[in-house]
Scaffold this active site. Structure first.
Site, PDB file in Angstrom:
ATOM      1  N   ARG A 195      14.699   4.455   6.984  1.00 37.28           N
ATOM      2  CA  ARG A 195      15.427   3.680   5.719  1.00 37.28           C
ATOM      3  C   ARG A 195      16.163   4.375   4.917  1.00 37.28           C
ATOM      4  O   ARG A 195      15.870   5.437   4.496  1.00 37.28           O
ATOM      5  CB  ARG A 195      14.096   3.084   5.175  1.00 37.28           C
ATOM      6  CG  ARG A 195      13.148   2.286   6.107  1.00 37.28           C
ATOM      7  CD  ARG A 195      12.340   1.333   5.310  1.00 37.28           C
ATOM      8  NE  ARG A 195      11.353   0.645   6.476  1.00 37.28           N
ATOM      9  CZ  ARG A 195      10.547  -0.382   6.051  1.00 37.28           C
ATOM     10  NH1 ARG A 195      10.579  -0.874   4.625  1.00 37.28           N
ATOM     11  NH2 ARG A 195       9.791  -1.069   6.853  1.00 37.28           N
ATOM     12  N   ARG A 205       7.738   7.769  -0.319  1.00 44.58           N
ATOM     13  CA  ARG A 205       9.125   6.893   0.071  1.00 44.58           C
ATOM     14  C   ARG A 205      10.085   8.084   0.459  1.00 44.58           C
ATOM     15  O   ARG A 205      10.643   8.615  -0.102  1.00 44.58           O
ATOM     16  CB  ARG A 205       9.637   6.291  -1.340  1.00 44.58           C
ATOM     17  CG  ARG A 205      10.804   5.045  -1.011  1.00 44.58           C
ATOM     18  CD  ARG A 205      11.163   4.474  -2.520  1.00 44.58           C
ATOM     19  NE  ARG A 205      10.345   3.702  -2.951  1.00 44.58           N
ATOM     20  CZ  ARG A 205       9.964   2.498  -2.875  1.00 44.58           C
ATOM     21  NH1 ARG A 205      10.853   1.731  -1.843  1.00 44.58           N
ATOM     22  NH2 ARG A 205       9.076   1.818  -3.548  1.00 44.58           N
ATOM     23  N   GLU A 217       1.501  -0.174  -2.432  1.00 46.69           N
ATOM     24  CA  GLU A 217       1.615  -0.781  -1.253  1.00 46.69           C
ATOM     25  C   GLU A 217       1.467  -0.025  -0.091  1.00 46.69           C
ATOM     26  O   GLU A 217       2.533   1.068  -0.098  1.00 46.69           O
ATOM     27  CB  GLU A 217       2.930  -1.674  -1.015  1.00 46.69           C
ATOM     28  CG  GLU A 217       3.245  -2.504   0.082  1.00 46.69           C
ATOM     29  CD  GLU A 217       4.603  -2.796   0.609  1.00 46.69           C
ATOM     30  OE1 GLU A 217       5.177  -3.126  -0.112  1.00 46.69           O
ATOM     31  OE2 GLU A 217       5.056  -2.472   1.732  1.00 46.69           O
ATOM     32  N   SER A 263       1.892  -4.662   4.728  1.00 45.28           N
ATOM     33  CA  SER A 263       2.576  -5.651   4.373  1.00 45.28           C
ATOM     34  C   SER A 263       2.458  -6.912   5.331  1.00 45.28           C
ATOM     35  O   SER A 263       2.946  -6.563   6.680  1.00 45.28           O
ATOM     36  CB  SER A 263       4.016  -5.536   4.232  1.00 45.28           C
ATOM     37  OG  SER A 263       4.986  -6.869   3.523  1.00 45.28           O
ATOM     38  N   ARG A 275       3.252   7.743   4.036  1.00 46.29           N
ATOM     39  CA  ARG A 275       2.611   7.047   2.898  1.00 46.29           C
ATOM     40  C   ARG A 275       1.032   7.107   2.669  1.00 46.29           C
ATOM     41  O   ARG A 275       0.512   7.337   1.622  1.00 46.29           O
ATOM     42  CB  ARG A 275       3.344   5.779   2.430  1.00 46.29           C
ATOM     43  CG  ARG A 275       2.879   5.168   1.408  1.00 46.29           C
ATOM     44  CD  ARG A 275       3.645   3.923   0.950  1.00 46.29           C
ATOM     45  NE  ARG A 275       5.131   3.923   0.791  1.00 46.29           N
ATOM     46  CZ  ARG A 275       5.870   2.833   0.306  1.00 46.29           C
ATOM     47  NH1 ARG A 275       5.000   1.666   0.226  1.00 46.29           N
ATOM     48  NH2 ARG A 275       6.784   2.826   0.046  1.00 46.29           N
TER      49      ARG A 275
HETATM   50  N1  LIG Z   1      10.575   4.701   2.590  1.00 43.40           N
HETATM   51  C1  LIG Z   1       9.317   4.582   2.907  1.00 43.40           C
HETATM   52  N2  LIG Z   1       8.638   5.632   3.101  1.00 43.40           N
HETATM   53  C2  LIG Z   1       7.210   5.772   3.716  1.00 43.40           C
HETATM   54  N3  LIG Z   1       6.588   4.556   3.986  1.00 43.40           N
HETATM   55  C3  LIG Z   1       7.198   3.445   3.804  1.00 43.40           C
HETATM   56  C4  LIG Z   1       8.675   3.477   3.394  1.00 43.40           C
HETATM   57  N4  LIG Z   1       9.120   1.876   3.598  1.00 43.40           N
HETATM   58  C5  LIG Z   1       7.959   1.195   3.983  1.00 43.40           C
HETATM   59  N5  LIG Z   1       6.967   2.113   4.138  1.00 43.40           N
HETATM   60  C6  LIG Z   1       5.537   1.895   4.760  1.00 43.40           C
HETATM   61  O1  LIG Z   1       5.871   0.825   5.834  1.00 43.40           O
HETATM   62  C7  LIG Z   1       5.044  -0.421   5.574  1.00 43.40           C
HETATM   63  C8  LIG Z   1       5.589  -1.502   5.979  1.00 43.40           C
HETATM   64  O2  LIG Z   1       6.885  -1.830   5.606  1.00 43.40           O
HETATM   65  S1  LIG Z   1       7.417  -3.146   4.981  1.00 43.40           S
HETATM   66  O3  LIG Z   1       8.794  -3.090   4.934  1.00 43.40           O
HETATM   67  O4  LIG Z   1       6.481  -3.635   3.677  1.00 43.40           O
HETATM   68  N6  LIG Z   1       6.817  -3.820   6.048  1.00 43.40           N
HETATM   69  C9  LIG Z   1       7.390  -4.079   7.524  1.00 43.40           C
HETATM   70  O5  LIG Z   1       7.885  -3.041   7.919  1.00 43.40           O
HETATM   71  C10 LIG Z   1       6.592  -4.996   8.392  1.00 43.40           C
HETATM   72  N7  LIG Z   1       7.165  -4.952   9.954  1.00 43.40           N
HETATM   73  C11 LIG Z   1       5.114  -4.885   8.252  1.00 43.40           C
HETATM   74  O6  LIG Z   1       5.009  -3.333   8.735  1.00 43.40           O
HETATM   75  C12 LIG Z   1       4.982  -0.114   4.062  1.00 43.40           C
HETATM   76  O7  LIG Z   1       3.790  -0.958   3.392  1.00 43.40           O
HETATM   77  C13 LIG Z   1       4.756   1.312   3.491  1.00 43.40           C
HETATM   78  O8  LIG Z   1       3.493   1.497   4.049  1.00 43.40           O
END
Ligand SMILES: Nc1ncnc2c1ncn2[C@@H]1O[C@H](COS(=O)(=O)NC(=O)[C@@H](N)CO)[C@@H](O)[C@H]1O
Length: 419
Positions: A258, A273, A347, A350, A388
């Site tokens: 990401r 993050r 969070e 999700s 995370r």
């Molecule tokens: N940049 C990031 N760094 C670390 N963990 C992350 C990051 N972005 C998301 N996550 C983790 O990934 C989980 C799911 O991301 S989400 O966008 O909320 N949801 C999804 O991707 C859905 N497909 C359910 O998993 C988050 O709750 C968090 O625990």
């Protein structure tokens, strides 16, 4: 994506959904385009019929008539192909607008602009009471040399990390443990690539709205996904699945990438993050029945909660607001884990129900019990995402001497009481 029929017969509900999700969309323009597309198709069909009728008369026509008939047929054909290019443009413009139409949100979702409107619906687990000054996860990591959070940024840039020693082992075991737990609940474990084509991101819903969040591989016309949900949504794209094969249940495991383009300055310290992480994803393709989707939503949420209970991490369940849930969601429940150093829940999971919004975009259909072909429903939820989850795990279980006492489920995996 919603069907044109649904939009026509539920225009007010779609406009309310757009308002509640802060989406700007001109349904009047969309429906005008649909009217123009249908009129063009009718005209083209008429011209084709005319040309076929003429060529049908051609063979029996008198010689002096043939020239006139040939001219008329040619004229009808030329007119039809002229209209067809106009039809292509209007159809493309219509499809582009359809991709922006939001799903109708669950009527129990708080209506509000963003995460500040989210509502806590359940709180589980007692926050730890430390009789010492607790450290945050970065200090614990530095004290135990469990990661490199600085040198590596000279190699790989900001928001990158190396886990080291027992923490590196813990992450890999955690992922295997989570994959197995979800597999034991009846989900097929599947490793999926983060690499995917643009269509997969359009189908899942990341595109067209969030390209700036996504790493691109331009030489190969490919992109890197931030979740296994992208590949899993398109895995059965174009198929008509037999009713008895539903529900399709996947426990997806993948690296996630990401750009966090919109997060400048947020969570810059440590592991909350980052640009690359790993995740076990729960994914469901089920029959297009709201009660069945609601049952799977509850089960996905329950599975994530059971993992947190095993990790002995205090958490709360959130009913996500219309403004925070995103375009394609019907319902979203986030789970937030307690982070002592922040004095806040953050969070970590999700859980989403999308009804047939993704299946229509990905063209995932099934033959129902009456043999009728319909778009399926899809759902997804986080099982475990690292690093995370390591933040609440380390901080909640720390001891006065800066060690981390592992929860029971991890002690067996890690062969000891302490990390
Ligand atoms: N940049 C990031 N760094 C670390 N963990 C992350 C990051 N972005 C998301 N996550 C983790 O990934 C989980 C799911 O991301 S989400 O966008 O909320 N949801 C999804 O991707 C859905 N497909 C359910 O998993 C988050 O709750 C968090 O625990």
């Amino acid at each position: 994506m919603l069907s044109l029929d649904f939009i026509k017969t539920n225009r007010a509900a779609v406009e309310r959904a757009a308002r509640d999700k802060n989406v700007t969309i001109d349904l009047g323009q969309l429906l005008d385009l649909d009217t123009q597309v249908r009129a063009l198709k009718t005209e083209i069909d008429g011209l084709r019929a005319e040309r076929n009728a003429i060529s049908g008369r051609f063979k029996d026509a008198a010689p002096e008539e043939k020239a006139e008939l040939g001219r008329k047929a040619k004229e009808a054909g030329a007119r039809a192909s002229e209209l067809e290019s106009g039809l292509g443009e209007k159809q493309a413009a219509l499809n582009e607008l359809l991709m922006l139409v939001p799903n109708i949100p669950y009527d129990g979702a708080p209506v509000g602009p963003d995460e500040t409107s989210n509502v806590v619906i359940n709180t589980v687990g007692a926050k730890p009471q430390f009789d010492f000054e607790p450290l945050d996860h970065v200090a614990l990591i530095e004290k135990n040399d469990w990661a490199d959070l600085s040198r590596i940024t000279q190699v790989s840039g900001s928001r990158t990390y190396c886990l080291k020693g027992r923490l590196a082992l813990l992450e890999t075991k955690l992922m295997g443990w989570a994959l197995e737990k979800i597999a034991n609940a009846g989900f097929t474990p599947i490793t999926v690539p983060a690499i995917a084509r643009e269509d997969a991101f359009l189908a899942q819903g990341q595109f067209p709205g969030h390209r700036e969040e996504t790493y691109q591989l331009p030489n190969d016309d490919l992109w890197l996904a931030g979740t296994a949900e992208v590949a899993l949504t398109s895995l059965h794209s174009g198929e008509i699945v037999d009713n008895d094969r539903l529900p399709i249940l996947y426990a997806g495991y993948s690296p996630c990438f990401r750009r966090e383009a919109g997060s400048a300055g947020k969570d810059v310290r440590g592991l909350l993050r980052v640009h690359q992480f790993v995740k076990v994803e729960q994914y469901v393709v089920c029959e297009a029945d709201e009660a069945v989707s609601a049952e799977w939503h509850a089960r996905l949420l329950g599975l994530a909660e059971s993992l947190l209970a095993d990790l002995e991490i205090p958490y709360q369940v959130i009913e996500t607001s219309t403004g925070d849930m995103g375009l394609g969601k019907y319902r979203m429940n986030d789970i937030e884990s307690w982070v002592p150093s922040l004095g806040k829940y953050r969070e970590t999971h999700s859980c989403s129900t999308l009804h047939d919004w993704q299946a229509r975009r990905a063209n995932i259909r099934y033959r129902d019990a009456d043999g009728k072909v319909r778009f399926a429903h899809t759902l997804n939820n986080t099982a475990l995402a690292s690093p995370r989850i390591l933040v609440p795990l380390l901080e909640n279980h720390q001891t006065a001497d800066g060690r981390v006492k592992l929860p029971r489920a991890m002690q067996d995996l890690m062969g000891g009481e302490f990390l």
